[in-house]
Design an enzyme around this catalytic site. Sequence first.
Site, PDB file in Angstrom:
ATOM      1  N   SER A  43       2.066   4.970  -0.444  1.00 50.97           N
ATOM      2  CA  SER A  43       3.331   4.722   0.397  1.00 50.97           C
ATOM      3  C   SER A  43       4.552   5.193  -0.478  1.00 50.97           C
ATOM      4  CB  SER A  43       3.474   3.418   0.841  1.00 50.97           C
ATOM      5  OG  SER A  43       3.873   2.461  -0.445  1.00 50.97           O
ATOM      6  N   VAL A  45       7.841   4.216  -1.108  1.00 49.41           N
ATOM      7  CA  VAL A  45       8.671   3.335  -1.959  1.00 49.41           C
ATOM      8  C   VAL A  45       7.552   3.070  -3.194  1.00 49.41           C
ATOM      9  CG1 VAL A  45      10.085   1.298  -2.202  1.00 49.41           C
ATOM     10  CG2 VAL A  45       9.999   2.483  -0.180  1.00 49.41           C
ATOM     11  N   CYS A  46       6.506   2.883  -2.722  1.00 47.45           N
ATOM     12  CA  CYS A  46       5.423   2.534  -3.857  1.00 47.45           C
ATOM     13  C   CYS A  46       5.479   3.507  -4.919  1.00 47.45           C
ATOM     14  CB  CYS A  46       4.149   1.975  -3.556  1.00 47.45           C
ATOM     15  SG  CYS A  46       4.188   0.538  -2.448  1.00 47.45           S
ATOM     16  N   THR A  47       5.297   4.877  -4.279  1.00 46.84           N
ATOM     17  CA  THR A  47       5.140   6.047  -5.337  1.00 46.84           C
ATOM     18  C   THR A  47       6.222   6.271  -6.110  1.00 46.84           C
ATOM     19  OG1 THR A  47       3.545   6.939  -3.576  1.00 46.84           O
ATOM     20  CG2 THR A  47       4.732   8.524  -5.069  1.00 46.84           C
TER      21      THR A  47
END
Length: 156
Positions: A43, A45-47
């Site tokens: 995703s 933001v996680c990346t």
Amino acid sequence: MPLAIGTPAPSFALPCKPGTVVDLSDWIGREKVVILFFPLAFSSVCTAEMCQFRDDWSRWEQLGCRVVGVSVDSPFVTEKFREELGLPFPILSDFNKTASAAYGVLDPDLLGLKGVSKRAAFVVGADGRVAYAWATDVPSNQVEFDAIRAAVERAG
């Protein structure tokens, strides 16, 4: 509710890829550890969060701490995520949701997804106690990188 500062940090052993397990009991109580829970690999933001740690990796190494990412994705996905991003630290699969629950960051319903980790960050001091705890119910909120770094510097 996430673990409180000063609480003994639960140890856990989770796969980082099929057939390979990282056991935090090898580090907790001996070294400083940064644990980054995140909702889902790949995703945006996680990346961005994981890439920020990767891009500042030399600064984290200078602090002498271990860093691990944790998500409920399968170990196949966590390893692919780590490989594709070129992360120098393991991404652990909490597929059975035990670590997320132990740290109080398992979200029962995140945007309609049942049993996903909240975005959260913990710093565990070399004494094995939680020195920093941060979690959000808003998955688009990013961790506070400077606050995590300061907590590592202060942690015993």
